[in-house]
Scaffold this motif. Structure first.
Motif, PDB file in Angstrom:
ATOM      1  N   LEU A 121       0.747  -1.279   0.041  1.00  0.00           N
ATOM      2  CA  LEU A 121       0.003  -0.033   0.054  1.00  0.00           C
ATOM      3  C   LEU A 121       0.924   1.364  -0.079  1.00  0.00           C
ATOM      4  CD1 LEU A 121      -2.791  -0.811   2.317  1.00  0.00           C
ATOM      5  CD2 LEU A 121      -3.171  -0.266   0.155  1.00  0.00           C
ATOM      6  N   ARG A 122       2.146   1.113   0.258  1.00  0.00           N
ATOM      7  CA  ARG A 122       2.922   2.452   0.387  1.00  0.00           C
ATOM      8  C   ARG A 122       2.885   3.039  -0.913  1.00  0.00           C
ATOM      9  NH1 ARG A 122       6.136   2.642   4.945  1.00  0.00           N
ATOM     10  NH2 ARG A 122       6.941   4.564   4.196  1.00  0.00           N
ATOM     11  N   LYS A 123       2.732   2.110  -1.967  1.00  0.00           N
ATOM     12  CA  LYS A 123       2.822   3.018  -3.163  1.00  0.00           C
ATOM     13  C   LYS A 123       1.887   4.188  -3.429  1.00  0.00           C
ATOM     14  CE  LYS A 123       2.135  -0.713  -5.852  1.00  0.00           C
ATOM     15  NZ  LYS A 123       1.768  -2.003  -4.741  1.00  0.00           N
ATOM     16  N   VAL A 124       0.843   4.295  -2.307  1.00  0.00           N
ATOM     17  CA  VAL A 124      -0.237   5.443  -2.403  1.00  0.00           C
ATOM     18  C   VAL A 124       0.789   6.678  -2.559  1.00  0.00           C
ATOM     19  CG1 VAL A 124      -0.705   5.445   0.001  1.00  0.00           C
ATOM     20  CG2 VAL A 124      -2.371   6.244  -1.563  1.00  0.00           C
ATOM     21  N   ASN A 125       1.829   6.611  -1.635  1.00  0.00           N
ATOM     22  CA  ASN A 125       2.889   7.580  -1.526  1.00  0.00           C
ATOM     23  C   ASN A 125       3.458   8.124  -2.925  1.00  0.00           C
ATOM     24  OD1 ASN A 125       2.581   8.369   1.278  1.00  0.00           O
ATOM     25  ND2 ASN A 125       3.413   6.453   1.738  1.00  0.00           N
ATOM     26  N   ASP A 126       3.416   7.414  -4.016  1.00  0.00           N
ATOM     27  CA  ASP A 126       4.010   7.899  -5.122  1.00  0.00           C
ATOM     28  C   ASP A 126       2.807   8.614  -5.948  1.00  0.00           C
ATOM     29  OD1 ASP A 126       5.936   6.215  -4.184  1.00  0.00           O
ATOM     30  OD2 ASP A 126       5.145   4.286  -5.533  1.00  0.00           O
ATOM     31  N   ILE A 127       1.853   8.633  -5.588  1.00  0.00           N
ATOM     32  CA  ILE A 127       0.765   9.599  -6.093  1.00  0.00           C
ATOM     33  C   ILE A 127       1.321  11.165  -6.116  1.00  0.00           C
ATOM     34  CG2 ILE A 127      -1.326  10.230  -6.286  1.00  0.00           C
ATOM     35  CD1 ILE A 127      -2.662   7.776  -5.318  1.00  0.00           C
ATOM     36  N   ALA A 128       1.570  11.601  -7.194  1.00  0.00           N
ATOM     37  CA  ALA A 128       2.076  13.002  -7.146  1.00  0.00           C
ATOM     38  C   ALA A 128       0.981  13.971  -6.929  1.00  0.00           C
ATOM     39  CB  ALA A 128       2.725  13.531  -8.612  1.00  0.00           C
ATOM     40  N   GLY A 144      -6.404   9.205  -0.667  1.00  0.00           N
ATOM     41  CA  GLY A 144      -5.820   8.117   0.341  1.00  0.00           C
ATOM     42  C   GLY A 144      -4.617   8.583   0.660  1.00  0.00           C
ATOM     43  N   LYS A 145      -3.835   8.965  -0.114  1.00  0.00           N
ATOM     44  CA  LYS A 145      -2.311   9.420   0.505  1.00  0.00           C
ATOM     45  C   LYS A 145      -2.699  10.302   1.570  1.00  0.00           C
ATOM     46  CE  LYS A 145       1.866  11.646  -1.160  1.00  0.00           C
ATOM     47  NZ  LYS A 145       2.413  11.961  -2.273  1.00  0.00           N
ATOM     48  N   LEU A 146      -3.499  11.160   1.500  1.00  0.00           N
ATOM     49  CA  LEU A 146      -3.910  12.123   2.738  1.00  0.00           C
ATOM     50  C   LEU A 146      -3.648  11.503   4.200  1.00  0.00           C
ATOM     51  CD1 LEU A 146      -4.580  14.852   3.805  1.00  0.00           C
ATOM     52  CD2 LEU A 146      -6.905  14.426   3.377  1.00  0.00           C
ATOM     53  N   PHE A 147      -4.278  10.255   4.210  1.00  0.00           N
ATOM     54  CA  PHE A 147      -4.291   9.672   5.514  1.00  0.00           C
ATOM     55  C   PHE A 147      -3.031   8.812   5.773  1.00  0.00           C
ATOM     56  CE2 PHE A 147      -8.931  10.139   4.669  1.00  0.00           C
ATOM     57  CZ  PHE A 147      -9.242  10.342   6.011  1.00  0.00           C
ATOM     58  N   TRP A 148      -2.364   8.464   4.985  1.00  0.00           N
ATOM     59  CA  TRP A 148      -1.009   7.999   4.963  1.00  0.00           C
ATOM     60  C   TRP A 148      -0.113   9.016   5.788  1.00  0.00           C
ATOM     61  CZ3 TRP A 148       0.174   2.815   3.548  1.00  0.00           C
ATOM     62  CH2 TRP A 148       1.591   2.328   4.043  1.00  0.00           C
ATOM     63  N   GLN A 149      -0.012  10.292   5.055  1.00  0.00           N
ATOM     64  CA  GLN A 149       0.427  11.405   5.418  1.00  0.00           C
ATOM     65  C   GLN A 149       0.317  12.060   6.689  1.00  0.00           C
ATOM     66  OE1 GLN A 149       2.705  13.715   3.020  1.00  0.00           O
ATOM     67  NE2 GLN A 149       2.996  11.694   2.242  1.00  0.00           N
ATOM     68  N   LEU A 150      -1.105  11.684   7.292  1.00  0.00           N
ATOM     69  CA  LEU A 150      -1.548  12.055   8.495  1.00  0.00           C
ATOM     70  C   LEU A 150      -0.945  11.322   9.503  1.00  0.00           C
ATOM     71  CD1 LEU A 150      -3.551  14.460   9.596  1.00  0.00           C
ATOM     72  CD2 LEU A 150      -5.349  12.806   9.151  1.00  0.00           C
ATOM     73  N   ALA A 151      -1.103  10.068   9.268  1.00  0.00           N
ATOM     74  CA  ALA A 151      -0.467   9.089  10.186  1.00  0.00           C
ATOM     75  C   ALA A 151       1.003   9.652  10.711  1.00  0.00           C
ATOM     76  CB  ALA A 151      -0.658   7.441   9.581  1.00  0.00           C
ATOM     77  N   SER A 163     -10.680   6.570  -9.887  1.00  0.00           N
ATOM     78  CA  SER A 163      -9.639   5.629 -10.600  1.00  0.00           C
ATOM     79  C   SER A 163      -8.470   5.268  -9.815  1.00  0.00           C
ATOM     80  CB  SER A 163      -9.462   6.206 -11.995  1.00  0.00           C
ATOM     81  OG  SER A 163      -9.241   7.404 -11.816  1.00  0.00           O
ATOM     82  N   GLU A 164      -8.094   6.324  -8.986  1.00  0.00           N
ATOM     83  CA  GLU A 164      -6.894   6.160  -8.170  1.00  0.00           C
ATOM     84  C   GLU A 164      -7.105   4.990  -7.152  1.00  0.00           C
ATOM     85  OE1 GLU A 164      -5.376  10.542  -7.158  1.00  0.00           O
ATOM     86  OE2 GLU A 164      -5.715   9.248  -5.331  1.00  0.00           O
ATOM     87  N   HIS A 165      -8.283   4.944  -6.362  1.00  0.00           N
ATOM     88  CA  HIS A 165      -8.520   3.739  -5.758  1.00  0.00           C
ATOM     89  C   HIS A 165      -8.578   2.572  -6.527  1.00  0.00           C
ATOM     90  CE1 HIS A 165      -9.486   6.825  -2.579  1.00  0.00           C
ATOM     91  NE2 HIS A 165      -9.703   5.881  -1.698  1.00  0.00           N
ATOM     92  N   ARG A 166      -9.298   2.733  -7.485  1.00  0.00           N
ATOM     93  CA  ARG A 166      -9.601   1.369  -8.329  1.00  0.00           C
ATOM     94  C   ARG A 166      -8.026   0.855  -8.664  1.00  0.00           C
ATOM     95  NH1 ARG A 166     -15.336   1.738 -10.719  1.00  0.00           N
ATOM     96  NH2 ARG A 166     -16.385   1.367  -8.913  1.00  0.00           N
ATOM     97  N   GLU A 167      -7.261   1.728  -9.065  1.00  0.00           N
ATOM     98  CA  GLU A 167      -5.657   1.056  -9.467  1.00  0.00           C
ATOM     99  C   GLU A 167      -4.992   0.539  -8.735  1.00  0.00           C
ATOM    100  OE1 GLU A 167      -4.095   4.212 -11.931  1.00  0.00           O
ATOM    101  OE2 GLU A 167      -5.803   4.288 -13.254  1.00  0.00           O
ATOM    102  N   LEU A 168      -5.014   1.378  -7.492  1.00  0.00           N
ATOM    103  CA  LEU A 168      -4.415   0.937  -6.199  1.00  0.00           C
ATOM    104  C   LEU A 168      -4.700  -0.498  -5.915  1.00  0.00           C
ATOM    105  CD1 LEU A 168      -2.077   1.939  -4.307  1.00  0.00           C
ATOM    106  CD2 LEU A 168      -4.179   2.696  -2.984  1.00  0.00           C
TER     107      LEU A 168
END
Lengths: 582, 582
Positions: free
Chosen positions: A374-381, A386-393, A562-567
């Motif tokens: 799931l870390r690859k969510v961080n690659d979204i430029a 989704g990435k927001l919550f990873w950043q938030l954590a 589409s981001e969610h689906r692709e991920l």
């Protein structure tokens, strides 16, 4: 006794007992009929009184205080539609088991159903959505009636608190003139039984030792057991549930609102990425349980509910100290009405110690693998929900409260906000999962605890804009992360999205508001970020700020979908690969 | 039949019948469970569909449309707390007799009380505050069940309309999947009984000829009779009530919401300054009636209610075609449950013609004198809440709707907005007199009628700020005169003002908001005026504008109190002088 003496003694007795019963916060909405109670509350030195003009927000604000403090919180309003505005928060409190004491002023009996102004039928106004309703007697200063006022008050607080906690409603008929005598000596000194009038001691539901032994023996017969912990806000439960998992060697599927994902406790058994890997067919096959121990309300994850439903053949114990019926999948085999901590301790005591199984290892390995994947969510430029919550954590300061709105935020939190050593209390309105009252509930939490971070979408933010008034009036510390995708993002994930003709009109519902205006009206700071670097600097800057701050993160609904689906696709393929290798 | 065929046919039958029953406007709040009905409504070519995210505002918006159009208006929302947000508007509709059809989507039976998301007990959700509740059957495409859906729909509309009009509630259980088939041929063509399924013909309450004759004879025995006309919105009543006054030679004490103060009809009998001269002791003495004929809800004027109460010895007929009990003073001697126009025409027919009495002349003269005396409100140089209404009466364009908020605006309107040849429809939420939902109700009226002028104080404006969204989304023409005295102005007139210690906290409740921000967010124009000349030019400029415009008139609560007191004192002294000369 004069009318005023009756009014003064009776209401003072009631308000005094409210404090004795543990109420510290009251939220009052302005009105005339409620004057005796409002003035008496203002006069009591030990009550913190908040005034909120909009009763709907007022009730959610009190809900937030009661949720965060686990103390019964009182709300007071005048007669008429004012009281009807409390309804949404009362229903949420009833469903999410939060102790609220609802006090409504009413016309006296002779002014009811005769066309008098602001008079409605307030008897059982909230129907079956409160635990207890009482129509109060008109004020009287006699030993009997003061005893009555104090006893009902104590019962109201105890009933609101007793498991399952919830709202109670007392309706007060007040006759004019409405002014009590606040100059009366020793207003709140009860003459008789000075401390409390009657102590109410509520036991917990507990099964017999024999029953616990029998259950433990039964549980020991299963190899593939899991513990599912849904929303349950009881810090005393954490250690006992982990001990139970250790003893049984079961994984704990931990909903973000189980309060198990963050803190200093042992997290070896805590599974926090199931929402992702349970979407994968092979994952679900590999993890089929034969026993489920379930605590708390239903978890937010649809993948998990689906998993529970498709494993209906598994034995499922539902443990509920509030004796509800939390089983939308109709998959329970045994309902255990007993205190959850009691259950954990008893089974940990009577069950035999299990060895670490291949099954447990599979949950833990898959969880670790999924988290990496799931870390690859961080690659979204681009800015991404989704990435927001990873950043938030990563960035949220220790000891914060994180309040998340319903619809997408709670789901993205579930997917992307994982175990952490930080002590983050995660809160949400998951009784009925409404989009109403979220700002106010979060502000209520902020009023009784540390700084609150609120993650909220634009429609939910809009729904309770009036709630922001409390932030201004009481200088509350709240940092709002506003995900603005101009509409209802969750609908893009539902079958409704297949109706292109009416989709935007009925479900997308863009409202096109520039919220900077309204945030400024409430004296807040507003930052609209355009990329991750501006997000990060705004976030860091806000950490030290007091008061209301809003960071708006603009996103696009279709790109989010589409981001969610692709991920999920990518991760799912990797999971399939991982399972084959295993 | 497949699930989708059942869903499609059943909901199409219902929505088709809704149109047949006269519904033209529906207000939908976004949600998932309500999808079948929402899509079907969007697909119907003869329904105007409004989307409103905040259900509380949505319901008041529909209330405004139904009030202004006298047509039943439907609202639709998803399950859970969404539906609870409708409660305030439903209670107002019930009390002010406005036809609303409340449609709530619900989980199907197997998902109730089992902890499923957004599921609450919606059976009788609005308790005793709706006229009719039905739990609908689950969708089925059989002749019997389509007939059932259509019949219930027709009954709902007829029940909402039948006197006393009011809200009805239908709760629809919907099972997933929720998408109907909108491509079905002839979606809304009823195969059986193509027009309507069953016609419902509701008679009016009417007394026997003998009874009307007896009443007429009785009325003829009194010399000092008055007609009191409270809020009643029935343009067909105007002429008959004036004919009755002519026949009996009685003055008509006309509440601003009686719709009698403006229009081209004969106003010789219309008394419109009683709120002022009935404050004067000698005035009240000079005008003691021995007979009162009362129509409509209780008038807003406290002076008038006091007058009615102190003349409890007078015979009082209360005429109510809705068979309520509109008598907070407990002063009625006869309750007549019959259609009001029927009553007027019958008594005008059977009573003997009276001669113009000294008593009638006294009412008319005192009214004329008071109106002259009140003119001095125009001498106030500063911005003044009372003078505003005098100015408004002068400048408001013919054929406008004037919506007034509760608390002070409706009272100042009563005092200062007098008879006029212009046809101005005056509206307010006088069922329960709440400060909630006023913006939305006014916008609902604007959606079905001409331009609306709304006069509103700052707390009421704040309470329903979310309502402004409809003005933006649907480009509605509304001109808001916002009286900003930063708090609850009416409380300064009440005994609570004597509690200086807690007064501002609990009753004054200043919120200190600069509303310019929020008006701009909704793409409205905002003008804060500083004197009468800037007010006048802003007012004139706005007449031609479309869309949302707000003129803020800053006033001060304490100055407003003293202004009113001084004015009433002055006028009262002049009235005493006039009565002595007489």
């Amino acid at each position: 006794m004069s009318h005023q003496e009756n009014l003064t003694a009776y209401i003072a007795a009631f308000v005094g007992e409210l404090v004795t019963a543990g109420v510290k916060d009251v939220v009052v909405s302005p009105g005339s009929r409620s004057t005796p109670m409002a003035l008496m509350m203002a006069a009591h030195p030990e009550l913190r009184l908040y005034v909120h003009v909009d009763e709907r927000s007022a009730a959610f604000f009190a809900l937030g205080m009661a949720k965060a403090s686990h103390r019964p919180t009182a709300i007071l309003c005048t007669s008429g539609t004012a009281a009807a505005n409390y309804y949404p928060a009362i229903i949420e409190a009833n469903s999410s088991r939060v102790p609220l004491i609802v006090l409504t002023a009413d016309r006296p009996h002779e002014l009811r159903d005769v066309g008098a102004p602001q008079a409605i039928d307030q008897i059982h106004l909230y129907g079956r959505h409160v635990k207890w309703f009482m129509e109060m007697a008109t004020p009287e200063d006699s030993p009997d009636m003061l005893r009555y006022a104090r006893t009902v008050c104590a019962r109201a607080a105890a009933t609101a608190l007793r498991a399952p906690a919830g709202p109670v409603h007392l309706n007060f008929p007040f006759r004019e003139p409405l002014l009590p005598d606040l100059l009366k000596q020793n207003l709140f000194e009860h003459e008789e039984r000075t401390d409390k009038y009657v102590g109410i001691h509520s036991g917990d539901l507990t099964l017999s030792t024999e029953k616990y032994q029998e259950i433990s023996k039964h549980i020991n017969q299963f190899e593939k057991g899991i513990i599912v912990c849904g929303p349950i806000d009881n810090s005393e439960l954490t250690e006992s549930i982990i001990q139970l998992a250790q003893k049984l060697q079961f994984p704990i599927i931990a909903d973000p609102l189980s309060q198990l994902r963050s803190g200093k406790h042992n997290k070896d058994y805590i599974i926090d990425t199931y929402d992702t890997f349970l979407r994968n067919d092979e994952g679900r096959q590999a993890l089929k349980p034969d026993l489920i121990l379930r605590f708390g309300a239903m978890p937010v994850s649809k993948a998990l509910s689906g998993f529970i439903k498709e494993n209906i053949a598994a034995v499922q114990y539902v443990i509920d100290g509030g004796a509800g019926w939390r089983d939308p999948s109709a998959a329970a085999s045994e309902m255990l009405y007993c205190n959850e901590r009691d259950f954990c301790r008893s089974v940990a005591k009577y069950a035999s110690s299990a060895k670490r199984s291949r099954y447990l290892k599979r949950w833990v390995d898959l969880n670790d693998f999924t988290k990496m994947s799931l870390r690859k969510v961080n690659d979204i430029a681009e800015l991404s929900e989704g990435k927001l919550f990873w950043q938030l954590a990563e960035f949220i300061p220790d000891q914060s409260v994180l309040f998340v709105a319903n619809s997408m935020p709670i789901r993205d939190l579930d997917t992307f906000f994982h175990n952490s050593e930080k002590s983050i209390r995660i809160m949400a309105n998951r009784g009925i999962n409404g989009i109403d009252g979220v700002i106010s509930t979060a502000l209520g939490a902020a009023a009784v605890s540390g700084p609150v971070y609120l993650v909220v979408g634009d429609l939910t933010f809009f729904h309770d804009l009036n709630g922001l008034l409390a932030a201004k009036l009481y200088s509350l510390n709240i940092k709002i992360l506003l995900i603005n995708n101009d509409g209802g993002g969750i609908f893009s994930f539902l079958p409704q999205a297949a109706e292109p003709e009416h989709f935007e009109l009925l479900f997308g519902t863009p409202i096109g508001l520039d919220f900077e205006h309204v945030v400024r009206m409430y004296h807040g700071t507003f930052t609209r970020v355009s990329d991750w670097s501006s997000f990060n600097s705004a976030f860091q800057r806000n950490i030290e700020d007091d008061g209301l701050s809003v960071i708006e993160i603009p996103t696009a609904r279709d790109r989010n979908l589409s981001e969610h689906r692709e991920l999920w696709n990518d991760v799912s393929q990797e999971i399939s690969g991982f399972l084959k290798e295993e």
